[in-house]
Structure formats: structure tokens, C-alpha cells
Design a protein around this motif. Structure first.
Motif, mmCIF file in Angstrom:
data_model
loop_
_atom_site.group_PDB
_atom_site.id
_atom_site.type_symbol
_atom_site.label_atom_id
_atom_site.label_comp_id
_atom_site.label_asym_id
_atom_site.label_seq_id
_atom_site.Cartn_x
_atom_site.Cartn_y
_atom_site.Cartn_z
ATOM 1 N N ARG A 1 0.832 -1.208 0.000
ATOM 2 C CA ARG A 1 0.000 0.000 0.000
ATOM 3 C C ARG A 1 0.865 1.255 0.000
ATOM 4 O O ARG A 1 0.553 2.245 -0.667
ATOM 5 C CB ARG A 1 -0.935 0.000 1.215
ATOM 6 N N LEU A 2 1.950 1.215 0.748
ATOM 7 C CA LEU A 2 2.850 2.369 0.798
ATOM 8 C C LEU A 2 3.482 2.627 -0.573
ATOM 9 O O LEU A 2 3.651 3.775 -0.983
ATOM 10 C CB LEU A 2 3.940 2.151 1.850
ATOM 11 N N LEU A 3 3.822 1.554 -1.291
ATOM 12 C CA LEU A 3 4.465 1.701 -2.588
ATOM 13 C C LEU A 3 3.538 2.295 -3.637
ATOM 14 O O LEU A 3 3.994 2.707 -4.708
ATOM 15 C CB LEU A 3 4.999 0.351 -3.073
ATOM 16 N N GLN A 4 2.263 2.370 -3.341
ATOM 17 C CA GLN A 4 1.331 3.002 -4.267
ATOM 18 C C GLN A 4 1.446 4.527 -4.223
ATOM 19 O O GLN A 4 1.052 5.207 -5.178
ATOM 20 C CB GLN A 4 -0.108 2.568 -3.947
ATOM 21 N N VAL A 5 1.983 5.059 -3.119
ATOM 22 C CA VAL A 5 2.091 6.524 -2.993
ATOM 23 C C VAL A 5 3.508 7.008 -2.692
ATOM 24 O O VAL A 5 3.801 8.192 -2.837
ATOM 25 C CB VAL A 5 1.119 7.070 -1.916
ATOM 26 N N PHE A 6 4.395 6.103 -2.255
ATOM 27 C CA PHE A 6 5.793 6.444 -2.007
ATOM 28 C C PHE A 6 6.672 5.671 -2.991
ATOM 29 O O PHE A 6 6.288 4.608 -3.480
ATOM 30 C CB PHE A 6 6.218 6.065 -0.581
ATOM 31 N N SER A 7 7.866 6.177 -3.242
ATOM 32 C CA SER A 7 8.815 5.426 -4.066
ATOM 33 C C SER A 7 9.467 4.342 -3.215
ATOM 34 O O SER A 7 9.466 4.420 -1.980
ATOM 35 C CB SER A 7 9.890 6.356 -4.623
ATOM 36 N N ALA A 8 10.041 3.351 -3.871
ATOM 37 C CA ALA A 8 10.690 2.250 -3.147
ATOM 38 C C ALA A 8 11.830 2.755 -2.275
ATOM 39 O O ALA A 8 12.115 2.184 -1.210
ATOM 40 C CB ALA A 8 11.207 1.213 -4.140
ATOM 41 N N GLU A 9 12.481 3.864 -2.698
ATOM 42 C CA GLU A 9 13.600 4.421 -1.927
ATOM 43 C C GLU A 9 13.135 5.119 -0.659
ATOM 44 O O GLU A 9 13.936 5.420 0.228
ATOM 45 C CB GLU A 9 14.379 5.423 -2.786
ATOM 46 N N GLN A 10 11.840 5.373 -0.547
ATOM 47 C CA GLN A 10 11.299 6.072 0.623
ATOM 48 C C GLN A 10 10.720 5.124 1.666
ATOM 49 O O GLN A 10 10.383 5.556 2.763
ATOM 50 C CB GLN A 10 10.207 7.050 0.178
ATOM 51 N N VAL A 11 10.606 3.845 1.331
ATOM 52 C CA VAL A 11 9.990 2.875 2.241
ATOM 53 C C VAL A 11 11.046 1.876 2.705
ATOM 54 O O VAL A 11 11.672 1.185 1.903
ATOM 55 C CB VAL A 11 8.825 2.131 1.562
ATOM 56 N N TYR A 12 11.229 1.812 4.007
ATOM 57 C CA TYR A 12 12.227 0.929 4.609
ATOM 58 C C TYR A 12 11.536 -0.162 5.422
ATOM 59 O O TYR A 12 10.472 0.071 6.007
ATOM 60 C CB TYR A 12 13.164 1.720 5.522
ATOM 61 N N VAL A 13 12.160 -1.320 5.474
ATOM 62 C CA VAL A 13 11.574 -2.443 6.199
ATOM 63 C C VAL A 13 12.522 -2.917 7.292
ATOM 64 O O VAL A 13 13.716 -3.108 7.052
ATOM 65 C CB VAL A 13 11.258 -3.620 5.244
ATOM 66 N N GLY A 14 11.974 -3.093 8.501
ATOM 67 C CA GLY A 14 12.749 -3.665 9.597
ATOM 68 C C GLY A 14 13.907 -2.812 10.048
ATOM 69 O O GLY A 14 13.855 -1.569 10.021
ATOM 70 N N GLN A 15 14.967 -3.464 10.461
ATOM 71 C CA GLN A 15 16.120 -2.816 11.081
ATOM 72 C C GLN A 15 16.695 -1.677 10.246
ATOM 73 O O GLN A 15 17.085 -0.637 10.772
ATOM 74 C CB GLN A 15 17.208 -3.852 11.344
ATOM 75 N N ARG A 16 16.694 -1.840 8.928
ATOM 76 C CA ARG A 16 17.309 -0.842 8.057
ATOM 77 C C ARG A 16 16.626 0.527 8.195
ATOM 78 O O ARG A 16 17.268 1.563 8.047
ATOM 79 C CB ARG A 16 17.252 -1.328 6.605
ATOM 80 N N GLY A 17 15.342 0.527 8.492
ATOM 81 C CA GLY A 17 14.612 1.771 8.601
ATOM 82 C C GLY A 17 14.969 2.596 9.824
ATOM 83 O O GLY A 17 14.644 3.791 9.895
ATOM 84 N N PHE A 18 15.611 1.975 10.784
ATOM 85 C CA PHE A 18 15.988 2.670 12.012
ATOM 86 C C PHE A 18 17.449 3.110 12.004
ATOM 87 O O PHE A 18 17.891 3.814 12.900
ATOM 88 C CB PHE A 18 15.734 1.779 13.231
ATOM 89 N N GLU A 19 18.209 2.647 11.035
ATOM 90 C CA GLU A 19 19.647 2.919 11.047
ATOM 91 C C GLU A 19 19.966 4.342 10.607
ATOM 92 O O GLU A 19 19.150 4.995 9.951
ATOM 93 C CB GLU A 19 20.363 1.890 10.161
ATOM 94 N N PRO A 20 21.147 4.859 10.965
ATOM 95 C CA PRO A 20 21.537 6.229 10.621
ATOM 96 C C PRO A 20 21.507 6.488 9.105
ATOM 97 O O PRO A 20 21.720 5.587 8.330
ATOM 98 C CB PRO A 20 22.963 6.337 11.155
#
Length: 273
Positions: free
Chosen positions: A254-273
Motif C-alpha cells: 500500500r505504501l508503494l502506491q504513494v511512495f517510491s521504493a527508496e522512501q519505504v524501509y523495512v525492519g532494522q534498516r529503517g531505524f539505522e543512521p
């Protein structure tokens, strides 16, 4: 909360080595011990900080009254050894209600403005973070606010996290952070049942979204969460299908319908610096 449930203490250490899911950071930092939001699914309930403390999780809080003074010392030592990246906070919310009075988190930000780390992530679900926009702006590109918004459904929020701030107030805070120019992301963690419009609701507020669930985010493949009996809450609502790793994929798509793939992070990677 009564005064008897608040303990004022002098912490011996403040910066802890980043390990496990926080291994992308050199340190984690918790301004308080305990968290009065007391979210039903919080995996910290199954960790030593909660298991070896008197009182049910959510009913007590330790105030680290010497935090700023201690941070100044530890930050100098840590920076002398190399790069310093800080995750605040891993087992408490730095902006829970007591922060209005005690301002421990604000004092820590003031210390970091004086002697900035290389990067700071502020993880919260509280609108109170807007109070400190002035300090966050001084940290500039060295800081990112990660605002937890598990769902866009207030009825779901009240069922799973009745002690946490309303969804609308968190969304409004993201808007204010964006207007001020503070880097921020929406963090859908854990994934709770939401509407098909959730992604559209987030689109004007952030340029970055992190998605995480119980099975990735509790540090034990979902075992800690299972011990809390969270599945029964889903069964009570007739939403068992959402208690599954597949729910993460639904939200991601659902997020990929309005955000680009580069803007959506999954799991641990989304919290990293």
C-alpha cells in the motif's frame, strides 16, 4: 501515576553499546527507566529491565536526574574514540508524560547541541517532541525524529495502546516537524490493522516511512510478543489475519502506491543512521 511510582535516581552509565537490532548505532540512550505508555505489545515487558523491577510494566518510571551531566562526560569519552551515533530510546519513550515536568530529554538534547554526536535518532510516539523543535533544528542533519504511528484507526489504537497519545496528535506533530524543517519519518511499528487510506494520510507529512512488525522487531523472531498473549487481542476483534508476517507485506504494498521504493524501509534498516 502516583508519586510513589516515580523513583529519582543517579544513573551510573547512560550510553550503552549498540547491539542486536541496534547494531547500526554505536550507542543507545534511555533518558528514563520504564514507560508509562504501557503498550500491550511492548517487547520490553519481556526484558530484564522490566522483569526484575517491582510493579507491572507501565506503572513505574525511573527518572535519571543526573542524565545531562553524565552524558556530557560519556559523550566526550566516546567521541575521543571515534564516530558516535545514538538511538534514543530503545526501552522507554523519551517524551512520555513525565518529560513535561522533568525535562530530562530536553536537557540531553541541550548537551548534544553543545557537543553533537555524528547522528541521533529520536524514537517516540509522543507529540511532546514538538516542544523541542528549537533544539532539533540546531542539530540539523545530525538528527532524525522517528514517530511511531502503528495505525490510522483510533479504535485500534485504543484497543492495543490505550495509554498512548491519539493518532491525530502524532500526525499533526509530523506536520509541524516538516514545516519547521526537522527530518522525520513515520514508523509503522508494529504493524497494526489499518485502513487502505493510511498511506495517503502519511504522504503529505513525510518523505520516509519505516515498516516493522512483531516478528522482525522484538529481537526474538516474535517469541517475546507471543509470551504477552497479543494474539488474543486480534482474535477479540476478529482480525487474526493481521497477526502474521503477511500483514507487513500488505502495508508495504500500500505504501508503494504513494511512495517510491527508496522512501519505504523495512525492519532494522529503517531505524539505522
Amino acid at each position: 501515576m502516583t508519586q510513589s511510582e516515580i523513583l529519582y535516581k543517579n544513573a551510573k552509565t547512560l550510553l550503552n553499546k549498540g547491539t542486536g537490532l541496534l547494531s547500526g548505532y554505536t550507542h543507545s540512550l534511555n533518558p528514563y527507566g520504564g514507560c508509562v505508555f504501557g503498550c500491550s505489545y511492548c517487547y520490553v515487558r519481556e526484558m530484564p529491565v522490566a522483569l526484575f523491577h517491582e510493579g507491572e510494566w507501565g506503572s513505574w518510571i525511573d527518572v535519571k536526574q543526573n542524565a545531562a551531566e553524565l552524558l556530557r562526560k560519556e559523550l566526550r569519552r566516546a567521541k575521543a574514540k571515534g564516530k558516535v551515533t545514538i538511538f534514543m530510546s530503545s526501552s522507554t519513550d523519551p517524551y512520555q508524560p513525565i518529560e513535561y515536568k522533568e525535562q530530562i530529554t530536553r536537557s540531553l538534547l541541550e548537551a548534544m547541541v553543545e557537543d553533537p554526536p555524528d547522528f541521533l535518532l529520536v524514537q517516540t510516539r509522543s507529540p511532546l517532541v514538538r516542544r523541542d523543535i528549537d533544539l532539533l533544528l540546531k542539530l540539523g542533519e545530525r538528527v532524525r525524529v522517528s514517530m511511531t504511528i502503528e495505525t490510522d484507526r483510533e479504535d485500534i489504537r485504543k484497543h492495543f495502546t490505550p495509554g498512548a497519545p491519539p493518532i491525530a496528535a502524532r500526525l499533526e506533530t509530523l506536520r509541524l516537524l516538516a514545516e519547521a524543517g526537522v527530518a522525520a519519518q513515520a514508523t509503522i511499528a508494529p504493524v497494526l490493522p489499518s485502513t487502505e487510506q493510511f498511506a495517503e494520510l502519511l504522504r503529505p507529512l513525510v518523505h520516509r516511512v519505516c515498516v516493522d512488525d512483531y516478528f522482525m522487531g522484538d529481537g526474538s523472531g516474535g517469541r517475546r510478543t507471543r509470551k504477552l498473549g497479543i494474539r488474543s487481542l486480534y482474535e477479540e476483534l476478529g482480525l487474526e489475519d493481521w497477526y502474521s508476517p503477511a500483514a507487513n507485506q500488505i502495508i508495504y504494498d500500500r505504501l508503494l502506491q504513494v511512495f517510491s521504493a527508496e522512501q519505504v524501509y523495512v525492519g532494522q534498516r529503517g531505524f539505522e543512521p
